[in-house]
Design an enzyme around this catalytic site. Structure first.
Site, PDB file in Angstrom:
ATOM      1  N   CYS A   2      -0.305   2.712   4.694  1.00 53.65           N
ATOM      2  CA  CYS A   2      -1.682   3.183   4.712  1.00 53.65           C
ATOM      3  C   CYS A   2      -1.861   4.119   5.900  1.00 53.65           C
ATOM      4  O   CYS A   2      -0.958   4.276   6.722  1.00 53.65           O
ATOM      5  CB  CYS A   2      -2.665   2.015   4.830  1.00 53.65           C
ATOM      6  SG  CYS A   2      -2.616   0.852   3.456  1.00 53.65           S
ATOM      7  N   LEU A  50      -3.195   2.328   0.612  1.00 53.42           N
ATOM      8  CA  LEU A  50      -2.145   2.109  -0.370  1.00 53.42           C
ATOM      9  C   LEU A  50      -2.194   0.623  -0.703  1.00 53.42           C
ATOM     10  O   LEU A  50      -1.835  -0.215   0.124  1.00 53.42           O
ATOM     11  CB  LEU A  50      -0.777   2.499   0.175  1.00 53.42           C
ATOM     12  CG  LEU A  50       0.400   2.250  -0.770  1.00 53.42           C
ATOM     13  CD1 LEU A  50       0.307   3.159  -1.997  1.00 53.42           C
ATOM     14  CD2 LEU A  50       1.731   2.456  -0.061  1.00 53.42           C
ATOM     15  N   ALA A  51      -2.668   0.289  -1.871  1.00 53.19           N
ATOM     16  CA  ALA A  51      -2.916  -1.105  -2.230  1.00 53.19           C
ATOM     17  C   ALA A  51      -1.605  -1.792  -2.618  1.00 53.19           C
ATOM     18  O   ALA A  51      -0.928  -1.373  -3.558  1.00 53.19           O
ATOM     19  CB  ALA A  51      -3.918  -1.180  -3.382  1.00 53.19           C
ATOM     20  N   VAL A  52      -1.259  -2.851  -1.875  1.00 51.54           N
ATOM     21  CA  VAL A  52      -0.060  -3.637  -2.153  1.00 51.54           C
ATOM     22  C   VAL A  52      -0.410  -5.119  -2.322  1.00 51.54           C
ATOM     23  O   VAL A  52       0.057  -5.774  -3.246  1.00 51.54           O
ATOM     24  CB  VAL A  52       0.975  -3.462  -1.021  1.00 51.54           C
ATOM     25  CG1 VAL A  52       2.191  -4.364  -1.243  1.00 51.54           C
ATOM     26  CG2 VAL A  52       1.422  -2.005  -0.928  1.00 51.54           C
ATOM     27  N   ASN A  75      -2.740  -0.946   8.986  1.00 44.78           N
ATOM     28  CA  ASN A  75      -1.642  -0.295   8.277  1.00 44.78           C
ATOM     29  C   ASN A  75      -0.430  -1.196   8.374  1.00 44.78           C
ATOM     30  O   ASN A  75      -0.013  -1.568   9.468  1.00 44.78           O
ATOM     31  CB  ASN A  75      -1.338   1.075   8.906  1.00 44.78           C
ATOM     32  CG  ASN A  75      -0.031   1.665   8.398  1.00 44.78           C
ATOM     33  OD1 ASN A  75       0.334   1.480   7.238  1.00 44.78           O
ATOM     34  ND2 ASN A  75       0.677   2.376   9.254  1.00 44.78           N
ATOM     35  N   GLY A  76       0.157  -1.537   7.225  1.00 48.41           N
ATOM     36  CA  GLY A  76       1.353  -2.359   7.240  1.00 48.41           C
ATOM     37  C   GLY A  76       1.187  -3.609   6.411  1.00 48.41           C
ATOM     38  O   GLY A  76       0.378  -3.664   5.478  1.00 48.41           O
ATOM     39  N   GLU A  77       1.944  -4.630   6.763  1.00 49.54           N
ATOM     40  CA  GLU A  77       1.900  -5.888   6.021  1.00 49.54           C
ATOM     41  C   GLU A  77       2.232  -7.049   6.951  1.00 49.54           C
ATOM     42  O   GLU A  77       3.164  -6.962   7.757  1.00 49.54           O
ATOM     43  CB  GLU A  77       2.889  -5.858   4.850  1.00 49.54           C
ATOM     44  CG  GLU A  77       2.762  -7.036   3.908  1.00 49.54           C
ATOM     45  CD  GLU A  77       3.581  -6.875   2.635  1.00 49.54           C
ATOM     46  OE1 GLU A  77       3.688  -7.861   1.882  1.00 49.54           O
ATOM     47  OE2 GLU A  77       4.106  -5.771   2.400  1.00 49.54           O
ATOM     48  N   ASP A 100      -4.212  -9.447   3.536  1.00 46.18           N
ATOM     49  CA  ASP A 100      -3.739  -9.892   4.839  1.00 46.18           C
ATOM     50  C   ASP A 100      -4.610  -9.392   5.992  1.00 46.18           C
ATOM     51  O   ASP A 100      -4.605  -9.985   7.068  1.00 46.18           O
ATOM     52  CB  ASP A 100      -2.276  -9.490   5.066  1.00 46.18           C
ATOM     53  CG  ASP A 100      -2.000  -8.019   4.804  1.00 46.18           C
ATOM     54  OD1 ASP A 100      -2.916  -7.291   4.389  1.00 46.18           O
ATOM     55  OD2 ASP A 100      -0.845  -7.589   5.017  1.00 46.18           O
TER      56      ASP A 100
END
Length: 318
Positions: A2, A50-52, A75-77, A100
């Protein structure tokens, strides 16, 4: 991936939404699933999504807690977000999404800055605590996710890429010759420098705060552990342990609400990742290899051996 951007200002600004949209527009390639902005006059947050995890609008950012006291762009996971979410629910926190980013918000409300050390993942996030009038910028332990910032006319500007900062009206574009020297000598610019004078990187494993009085500080929150003596172990024992740790790392990174795949180059690192995905996942792993017409640079044959060994759903492109 993202994109995040925004600013902190000691005095309120008008027309901030338009400026935030200008900043996040430079990062649209990082988040094709929508962009949004939020501001309260002093602080502005922007996000290209950016949808994850949790594809619903409930997880769209900038994201706020239930009473609008804490806002975040991320941004990230966070790979261990499900375990943290369960722990926070047991402590009485409610959730409106399955994402998250909301885990970071509630974790901050429960543990303050202590939440940072609990996060496993790749991340860069900026959190605004409106009750304490406090801004928190955080970058993951190894710096997988980027976060740049610059001070401009007493205001802090930040973004996932430098171009978001340069989109701010009046932001100077001057070369940092020392950083360019390092790049030409070592093919890398050491943190916290960048090639632009006045623009810096938040270093890996660091967080930065701006308090209500405008004071700021940067602090390291993690260091690589020192090696310790341990009993001698057999090669077989060590191989078993590293395989278990590697599989766990891959399993955590396979949590997704969208289809997963792997780039398979033919090298040992991507082959190990695909092997672990095949072991810990369900169904055939989707693998993708980029080949070249010039056989000197082409690794498709090696990649095919791995794809055949693990019965992947394999795709090749030139």
């Amino acid at each position: 991936m993202c994109g995040i951007a925004g600013l902190w200002s000691p005095e309120p600004l008008e027309g901030l939404d338009e400026r935030l949209h200008g900043m996040i527009a430079t990062l649209s390639h990082r988040g094709p699933d929508g962009n949004r902005v939020w501001n309260d006059g002093h602080v502005g947050l922007a996000h290209a999504r950016l949808a994850v995890i949790d594809l619903s609008p409930a997880a769209a950012q900038p994201l706020a807690d239930g009473d609008g006291a804490v806002h975040i762009v991320h941004n990230g996971e966070i790979y261990n977000f499900q375990a943290l979410r369960d722990e926070l629910i047991a402590l009485g926190h409610g959730f409106a999404s399955q994402g998250d980013a909301e885990v970071i918000i509630n974790g901050y409300k429960q543990w303050g800055d202590g939440v940072i050390g609990r996060l496993r993942g790749m991340f860069a996030f900026v959190l605004w605590d409106s009750r304490q009038r406090r801004l928190l910028l955080v970058r993951d332990r190894l710096g997988q996710k980027p976060l740049y910032y610059a001070w401009h006319e007493g205001r802090l500007l930040f973004g996932s890429e430098i171009k978001a900062i340069l989109a701010w009206p009046g932001m100077a574009r001057s070369a940092n010759l020392e950083a360019i020297h390092h790049y030409l000598a070592y093919r890398a610019v050491p943190t916290p420098q960048t090639a632009f004078k006045g623009v810096r990187q938040l270093e890996p494993a660091h967080f930065m705060t701006i308090e209500a009085d405008g004071s700021s500080r940067t602090e390291r929150y993690w260091s690589l552990p020192e090696p310790v003596d341990s009993p001698r172990r057999t090669l077989a024992d060590l191989a078993e342990e590293i395989t278990e740790r590697f599989d766990e790392a891959v399993r955590l990174r396979m949590i997704s609400d969208v289809p997963l795949g792997a780039f398979l180059s033919g090298g040992i690192d991507s082959a190990c990742v695909v092997a672990a995905m095949a072991r810990v996942g369900s169904g055939a792993v989707k693998t993708f290899t980029i080949g070249f017409a010039d056989r000197r640079f082409d690794e498709r044959e090696s990649a095919r051996h791995v794809a055949t060994r693990y019965a992947t759903d394999h795709h090749e492109f030139i």
